[in-house]
Enzyme design. Sequence first.
Site, PDB file in Angstrom:
ATOM      1  N   GLU A 110      32.065  28.633  50.770  1.00 28.46           N
ATOM      2  CA  GLU A 110      32.204  29.653  49.722  1.00 28.46           C
ATOM      3  C   GLU A 110      33.368  30.549  50.126  1.00 28.46           C
ATOM      4  OE1 GLU A 110      29.903  33.290  47.365  1.00 28.46           O
ATOM      5  OE2 GLU A 110      29.007  32.526  49.203  1.00 28.46           O
ATOM      6  N   ASP A 126      35.186  35.262  54.343  1.00 25.71           N
ATOM      7  CA  ASP A 126      35.763  36.473  53.740  1.00 25.71           C
ATOM      8  C   ASP A 126      36.439  37.257  54.854  1.00 25.71           C
ATOM      9  OD1 ASP A 126      34.913  38.001  50.810  1.00 25.71           O
ATOM     10  OD2 ASP A 126      35.974  39.187  52.328  1.00 25.71           O
ATOM     11  N   ASP A 183      39.706  37.628  43.593  1.00 29.52           N
ATOM     12  CA  ASP A 183      40.632  38.597  42.998  1.00 29.52           C
ATOM     13  C   ASP A 183      41.583  37.801  42.112  1.00 29.52           C
ATOM     14  OD1 ASP A 183      39.399  40.567  44.527  1.00 29.52           O
ATOM     15  OD2 ASP A 183      40.705  40.172  46.231  1.00 29.52           O
ATOM     16  N   LYS A 220      49.070  39.255  37.875  1.00 29.13           N
ATOM     17  CA  LYS A 220      50.388  39.797  37.528  1.00 29.13           C
ATOM     18  C   LYS A 220      51.418  38.685  37.384  1.00 29.13           C
ATOM     19  CE  LYS A 220      50.173  44.506  39.138  1.00 29.13           C
ATOM     20  NZ  LYS A 220      50.151  45.231  40.386  1.00 29.13           N
ATOM     21  N   ASP A 238      35.183  36.115  36.039  1.00 29.80           N
ATOM     22  CA  ASP A 238      35.116  36.920  34.815  1.00 29.80           C
ATOM     23  C   ASP A 238      36.463  36.899  34.103  1.00 29.80           C
ATOM     24  OD1 ASP A 238      36.034  38.339  37.225  1.00 29.80           O
ATOM     25  OD2 ASP A 238      36.562  39.889  35.775  1.00 29.80           O
TER      26      ASP A 238
HETATM   27  C1  LIG Z   1      36.058  40.330  43.889  1.00 29.01           C
HETATM   28  S1  LIG Z   1      35.362  40.028  45.457  1.00 29.01           S
HETATM   29  C2  LIG Z   1      34.104  38.816  45.120  1.00 29.01           C
HETATM   30  C3  LIG Z   1      33.080  38.750  46.208  1.00 29.01           C
HETATM   31  C4  LIG Z   1      31.914  37.768  45.931  1.00 29.01           C
HETATM   32  N1  LIG Z   1      32.356  36.404  45.857  1.00 29.01           N
HETATM   33  C5  LIG Z   1      31.182  38.131  44.662  1.00 29.01           C
HETATM   34  O1  LIG Z   1      31.319  37.418  43.666  1.00 29.01           O
HETATM   35  O2  LIG Z   1      30.458  39.145  44.686  1.00 29.01           O
HETATM   36  C6  LIG Z   1      36.630  39.063  46.233  1.00 29.01           C
HETATM   37  C7  LIG Z   1      36.378  38.841  47.716  1.00 29.01           C
HETATM   38  O3  LIG Z   1      37.370  37.977  48.213  1.00 29.01           O
HETATM   39  C8  LIG Z   1      37.815  38.452  49.476  1.00 29.01           C
HETATM   40  N2  LIG Z   1      39.189  37.980  49.628  1.00 29.01           N
HETATM   41  C9  LIG Z   1      40.190  38.115  48.732  1.00 29.01           C
HETATM   42  N3  LIG Z   1      41.313  37.535  49.189  1.00 29.01           N
HETATM   43  C10 LIG Z   1      40.999  37.005  50.401  1.00 29.01           C
HETATM   44  C11 LIG Z   1      41.735  36.275  51.380  1.00 29.01           C
HETATM   45  N4  LIG Z   1      43.009  35.961  51.171  1.00 29.01           N
HETATM   46  N5  LIG Z   1      41.108  35.905  52.502  1.00 29.01           N
HETATM   47  C12 LIG Z   1      39.803  36.229  52.710  1.00 29.01           C
HETATM   48  N6  LIG Z   1      39.051  36.911  51.821  1.00 29.01           N
HETATM   49  C13 LIG Z   1      39.642  37.305  50.691  1.00 29.01           C
HETATM   50  C14 LIG Z   1      37.683  39.952  49.391  1.00 29.01           C
HETATM   51  O4  LIG Z   1      37.559  40.533  50.673  1.00 29.01           O
HETATM   52  C15 LIG Z   1      36.435  40.120  48.541  1.00 29.01           C
HETATM   53  O5  LIG Z   1      35.264  40.225  49.317  1.00 29.01           O
END
Ligand SMILES: C[S@@+](CC[C@H](N)C(=O)[O-])C[C@H]1O[C@@H](n2cnc3c(N)ncnc32)[C@H](O)[C@@H]1O
Length: 240
Positions: free
Chosen positions: A51, A76, A125, A129, A161
Amino acid sequence: MGRNKPIRWAELETFDRVIQPQFKDFYFNDHPIKGNWNKQLFQNENPIVLELGCGRGEYTVSLASKFPELNFIGIDIKGARLWRGAKTANEKKFLNAAFLRTRIEIIRSFFADNEVDEIWITFPDPQTKNRRNKKRLTGPIFLNFYRTFLKTNGIIHLKTDNYDLYKDTLDLVKDNGLEIISSTTDLYSGVEINGVDNELLSIKTHYENQFLEKGMKINYLSFRLDKAIKSENGYQESGQ
Ligand SMILES: C[S@@+](CC[C@H](N)C(=O)[O-])C[C@H]1O[C@@H](n2cnc3c(N)ncnc32)[C@H](O)[C@@H]1O
């Protein structure tokens, strides 16, 4: 800084199935766990499911509970978030759930060729952009990273989303000639999603619950990834 963060970071160090690599562990060579997750950590030969951007690890923990015959790894960069899933997995003694705290940009240092069977990318994320944004977890650069360790035609699931992220990823999948398993812009519309166990799709992450409370629709895409490394500009934009 949140008051709990240092406490959670310290507790993470005490969990058996959490890997928090030091820079020296992977900068000059690959991390020692690469190619050895099953032998060293899970101590079985079961398939491995990742995941990515797991946040609190809802998918990792729920899937580990539902499928004891598979191994799950939540990844993460944010330790205080990942702590939630790691703590639950530890308390419930889920021996088939592990967590890796790292940037996904360096994921190839942690997984060997064919070591992984399946990937979930849950509410990443969107990085909308720029469609060619190099940070997008479903962009061409990251798909190439996954090709180095995902088994041939291994499945990638995306839940988001964000319609633009979903649509751009779908276009990239089509441009790359990859097999689409399921694709919908409204996961909870009540229409049957073919090809994927509904029990899997019904797991809800922290972010997902927030989006659903706002009345937003959830996009879902699953597809099979081939092994053919593509150019970093993997998109063939329409009209070109
Ligand atoms: C919007 S949150 C979603 C978290 C979870 N999957 C949820 O749906 O509740 C995006 C997660 O991706 C992690 N993340 C984003 N870019 C990352 C990267 N390049 N390497 C590791 N983690 C990353 C962020 O730290 C964050 O916890």
